[in-house]
Design a protein around this motif. Sequence first.
Motif, mmCIF file in Angstrom:
data_model
loop_
_atom_site.group_PDB
_atom_site.id
_atom_site.type_symbol
_atom_site.label_atom_id
_atom_site.label_comp_id
_atom_site.label_asym_id
_atom_site.label_seq_id
_atom_site.Cartn_x
_atom_site.Cartn_y
_atom_site.Cartn_z
ATOM 1 N N VAL A 1 4.054 7.861 21.974
ATOM 2 C CA VAL A 1 4.061 8.272 23.384
ATOM 3 C C VAL A 1 5.467 8.666 23.817
ATOM 4 N N PHE A 2 6.468 7.866 23.425
ATOM 5 C CA PHE A 2 7.854 8.181 23.778
ATOM 6 C C PHE A 2 8.265 9.531 23.193
ATOM 7 N N THR A 3 7.946 9.771 21.923
ATOM 8 C CA THR A 3 8.309 11.035 21.279
ATOM 9 C C THR A 3 7.660 12.213 21.992
ATOM 10 N N TYR A 4 6.408 12.058 22.364
ATOM 11 C CA TYR A 4 5.690 13.139 23.051
ATOM 12 C C TYR A 4 6.327 13.453 24.407
ATOM 13 N N LEU A 5 6.760 12.417 25.133
ATOM 14 C CA LEU A 5 7.271 12.608 26.491
ATOM 15 C C LEU A 5 8.754 12.943 26.553
ATOM 16 N N ARG A 6 9.547 12.432 25.605
ATOM 17 C CA ARG A 6 11.004 12.489 25.781
ATOM 18 C C ARG A 6 11.768 13.252 24.698
ATOM 19 N N VAL A 7 11.224 13.402 23.520
ATOM 20 C CA VAL A 7 11.999 14.026 22.438
ATOM 21 C C VAL A 7 11.828 15.544 22.493
ATOM 22 N N PRO A 8 12.930 16.298 22.626
ATOM 23 C CA PRO A 8 12.828 17.761 22.669
ATOM 24 C C PRO A 8 12.734 18.347 21.263
ATOM 25 N N GLU A 9 12.303 19.589 21.178
ATOM 26 C CA GLU A 9 12.292 20.288 19.893
ATOM 27 C C GLU A 9 13.656 20.937 19.675
ATOM 28 N N THR A 10 14.295 20.632 18.560
ATOM 29 C CA THR A 10 15.627 21.164 18.259
ATOM 30 C C THR A 10 15.600 22.227 17.168
ATOM 31 N N LYS A 11 14.420 22.599 16.710
ATOM 32 C CA LYS A 11 14.290 23.585 15.634
ATOM 33 C C LYS A 11 14.906 24.918 16.050
ATOM 34 N N ALA A 12 15.740 25.489 15.145
ATOM 35 C CA ALA A 12 16.318 26.829 15.300
ATOM 36 C C ALA A 12 17.168 26.978 16.565
ATOM 37 N N LYS A 13 17.720 25.876 17.081
ATOM 38 C CA LYS A 13 18.587 25.937 18.250
ATOM 39 C C LYS A 13 20.010 25.567 17.852
ATOM 40 N N THR A 14 20.969 26.197 18.522
ATOM 41 C CA THR A 14 22.363 25.843 18.276
ATOM 42 C C THR A 14 22.659 24.510 18.938
ATOM 43 N N PHE A 15 23.781 23.907 18.551
ATOM 44 C CA PHE A 15 24.178 22.637 19.158
ATOM 45 C C PHE A 15 24.371 22.798 20.662
#
Length: 507
Positions: A461-475
């Motif tokens: 549930v935490f991952t679904y609500l709070r973790v963003p997708e960082t794939k193919a993004k710069t820092f």
Amino acid sequence: MESGKQLTGMLVLAVFTAVLGSLQCGYSIGVINAPQEVIERHYGRSLGVWSEEDSVLSENSTEEGRLSEAGHHPSVVMYWSLSVAIFCIGGMLSSFLVGYVGDLRGRVRGMLMVNVLAIAAGLLLGFCRMWKPHILVISGRAVMGFYCGLVSGLVPMYIGEIAPKAYRGALGTLHQLAVVIGILISQVIGLDFLLGNDDMWPLLLGLSGAPAILQSFLLFLCPESPRYLYILLGKEEQARKSLLRLRGSYDPTPDLEEMKSEKDEADREARVSILSLICSSVYRKQLTVALMMQLSQQLSGINAIFYYSTRIFTEAGVSQPAYATIGVGVINTVFTLVSVALVDKAGRRTMMLAGLGGMGCCAVVMTVGLRFQAEYMWMSYVSMSATFLFVSFFEIGPGPIPWFIVAELFSQGPRPAAIALAGCCNWTSNFIIGMTFPYIQEWLGPYVFILFAVLLLGFTVFTYLRVPETKAKTFEEISAMFRKGRRKTESPKDTDELQQLKTSTEA
């Protein structure tokens, strides 16, 4: 394939060299388990609990019985427990130094410096029979744990900084792949007919320092992190040369412009200490995500699975449960390779959700299987299948991703402190699980995996609500996502705190 994004020979060499340290960590994690009874026997001799005269067995005794008796002696139990636990304690302590060591002389030289610890630990372990084995083994394990705490931060940091954006996830998961390969190697050569016997066990333990020797030679060939050279040291030309060595003949201007943008941002923000990061509300969302990712790995129940695996396989009728446990190690390795292949396509968030959700379902099935396997023989096979699936889902997401995503979530200023805190959280929770699980298992019995199922549901549930997708993004893009979310909820106090962080360095 676009120039600058391909995997060059030098990039492959640099990543391979770095993950030799991860391989060493995995080997050190797994190597202590296989020869447990043999080591306890030598502890007993050293402590006077079991002597050479005991080898003359009486009519009503067996050697296995005497070994078991010696192994359950309070002194032997204490020293054996310390031999296992001191490894995690060393990792907990050294994880705070990751940022300092990485910034002191650079990522490459940092890894080279800490190899001294690995070689020293290997020597203590390899020559432990020359004095009191329990003292030398505990000392060697403490030093090796200290080394592994540093490496578990330095390796993902270096790989994350040298990897092209398109391959950052796949290359980042290689740290975990090397760890599980190291565990598998230790399981195989720790078999009784190889090195896990009365004569060869010191060599088995001492080999944990061997990869450091090879890595020390190869590190002289590896380029320093271009992000370290440019953003921390301001050496643009050296960063350009490092990029060209790592990625071949291409135009490094876009990468250098990205680093310049990050450097400008880093120059405007203070160098964030560990204490400042803990107290700051500016980075609270990133830090919460980073720490929860580490907790989801260690509190998922993966260590409990390994604890239960031999019992599950024995009750399922497997004649050689040790080989079935090695089979779990093979599954570990295979599905980490699956994660390497998919993480940059499916994305970090998707892989974490799939892994945590799948593990939660397997935990429920495990509970049912353990509860009824005494009544129904076929339930043992249900438990065994759930074991393999649990490990598979772990290596798809919660195993590899938490190690490298921390470096993606933070900009250059707070990144070393964040990696140090995340590493300490990981090692501390690992230590707590190792020390408390036997008591939890005794309390809950076959229902122990219900506890982990509840935890896994919470992490999902935490991952679904709070973790963003960082794939193919710069820092910089990843940092901007958190800044955008923060602006919607930040108070005037938060704004003042951020301004103080920025102006403190300008002053």
